[in-house]
Structures are given as C-alpha cells and as structure tokens.
Design an enzyme around this catalytic site. Sequence first.
Site, mmCIF file in Angstrom:
data_model
loop_
_atom_site.group_PDB
_atom_site.id
_atom_site.type_symbol
_atom_site.label_atom_id
_atom_site.label_comp_id
_atom_site.label_asym_id
_atom_site.label_seq_id
_atom_site.Cartn_x
_atom_site.Cartn_y
_atom_site.Cartn_z
ATOM 1 C CB CYS A 42 -1.974 -7.073 1.181
ATOM 2 S SG CYS A 42 -0.831 -6.285 2.341
ATOM 3 C CG ASP A 44 -3.060 -1.924 3.523
ATOM 4 O OD1 ASP A 44 -4.097 -1.317 3.862
ATOM 5 O OD2 ASP A 44 -2.003 -1.348 3.230
ATOM 6 N NE ARG A 46 -4.029 1.500 3.224
ATOM 7 C CZ ARG A 46 -2.878 2.011 2.768
ATOM 8 N NH1 ARG A 46 -2.804 3.289 2.470
ATOM 9 N NH2 ARG A 46 -1.818 1.234 2.601
ATOM 10 C CG HIS A 98 -2.366 -3.153 -1.712
ATOM 11 N ND1 HIS A 98 -2.092 -1.965 -1.062
ATOM 12 C CD2 HIS A 98 -1.896 -4.128 -0.906
ATOM 13 C CE1 HIS A 98 -1.488 -2.243 0.095
ATOM 14 N NE2 HIS A 98 -1.359 -3.537 0.212
ATOM 15 C CB CYS A 101 1.857 -3.039 -0.910
ATOM 16 S SG CYS A 101 2.008 -4.448 0.224
HETATM 17 ZN ZN ZN Z 1 -0.003 -4.486 1.359
#
Ligand code: ZN
Length: 211
Positions: A42, A44, A46, A98, A101
């Site tokens: 992803c 993202d 993090r 994850h 998400c």
């Molecule tokens: Zn995500």
Amino acid sequence: MPSVKKMLAYNQTWSSKVKQESPDFFKTIAQAQSPEILWIGCSDSRVGPDQLGGLPMGSLFVHRNIANIFATNDLNSLAVLEYAIDELKVPNIVVCGHYGCGGIHAALEHSGVQPVDLWLDQVRFVYNRHAKELKKLPREQRAKRLSELNVEAQVHNICRNTIVREAWKRGQEVSVFGLIFDIQDGLLKQLGIEFRSSEQWQARYGEAFSD
Ligand SMILES: [Zn+2]
C-alpha cells in the site's frame, strides 16, 4: 525546517557515512540490481517496506498503490510484474496489506465516481465475493478481515497471470506470498498464502489452466 530540506540534509550525512564505512558501496550497486523480492504494498506512509523489513538497498523491487491492488487491467502493475519476472528474475513476490488501511475503510464506507472510488471498486469486488462472511463481523473486525481477503485476491490475480504461469512452466523459481502488516504492533503476519508452482495454486483454488 521544511521536510524536503530536512531530507536533503539527512541525505548528505547518510551518503558520507556509507562511503566512509564502505567506499565501493555505491560503485557496486550502480552496476546492476538483483532484488530478491518484488514487493506489492500500500502507498500508506506508515508501511514502507525497507523500514519494516530491515532490508538493505537493492533487495526490493517495489510497486505500491492505494490498498495494495494488483489489477489485471492496470498497465503499471503488469509492466512491474513483467520486468520483475522476465528481466530481473526476482524469485519472490510479496503482496502485503495492512490493518488500518484507509483504502479498505473507504471501500467499505462509500462508493462514487472519483478516481480513488473507481480504483477501490476492486476491493468492493472482493467484499461482494465474501459479503456473507464479512457482514457477520463487527465494523473493525470486518475491515481487518477484508484487508486479509484483499491480499488473497491480489495473490490470486498474480498467480493466474500469464507472466507468472509462463515462468512456472519454464521452471523459473517464483514464490508468491501474502502478508499483513499490523501497524498497532509493527509486526508482519503470515496469512498461510504461499505458492511456488501452478500445481500448488491449482490445488488451493481448484482452477484449471487453459494451457
Ligand atoms: Zn493502506
């Protein structure tokens, strides 16, 4: 200090430190790459694979997008897979989702016609396929389970792709794994999804290849 300036300053220090410790490091990695893993994760901020996997530069060939989707009609995903398998001969593919998400939560909560909504239709297809199981779960648990099922669906898309099937057919080593990263405790979790051959994949899904 703005973030980009901070990053540039850090880069200066980092580059000097690496050269000091290993003078030939950049000369060596500049010659060629030979990554061990194609990472599909992803976008993202993090869930950066280099940090959570603790792997050195040159280990990962990375493709990231919202909700770690491998879309069979997406030229970007297909080009990454083709280059990784046919040119770089990467032996491992990891699809990593994850918990927490935003893409998964958005797919559960609303739909629309904006680009992100349209992209997330692919997660909604996964939801619809497993709606019976997912509807029984409380909200937070439902999102977690959908994250796992989404990883499984993307692994499935990769395994049924001609690029991987042809590689398996000619005896090239390709293992496909599905993992989940838990942001709450920083741990990568295995999902029992691991395929090393078309036979293993067929045995799990009961699907026949047409070739
Ligand atoms: Zn995500």
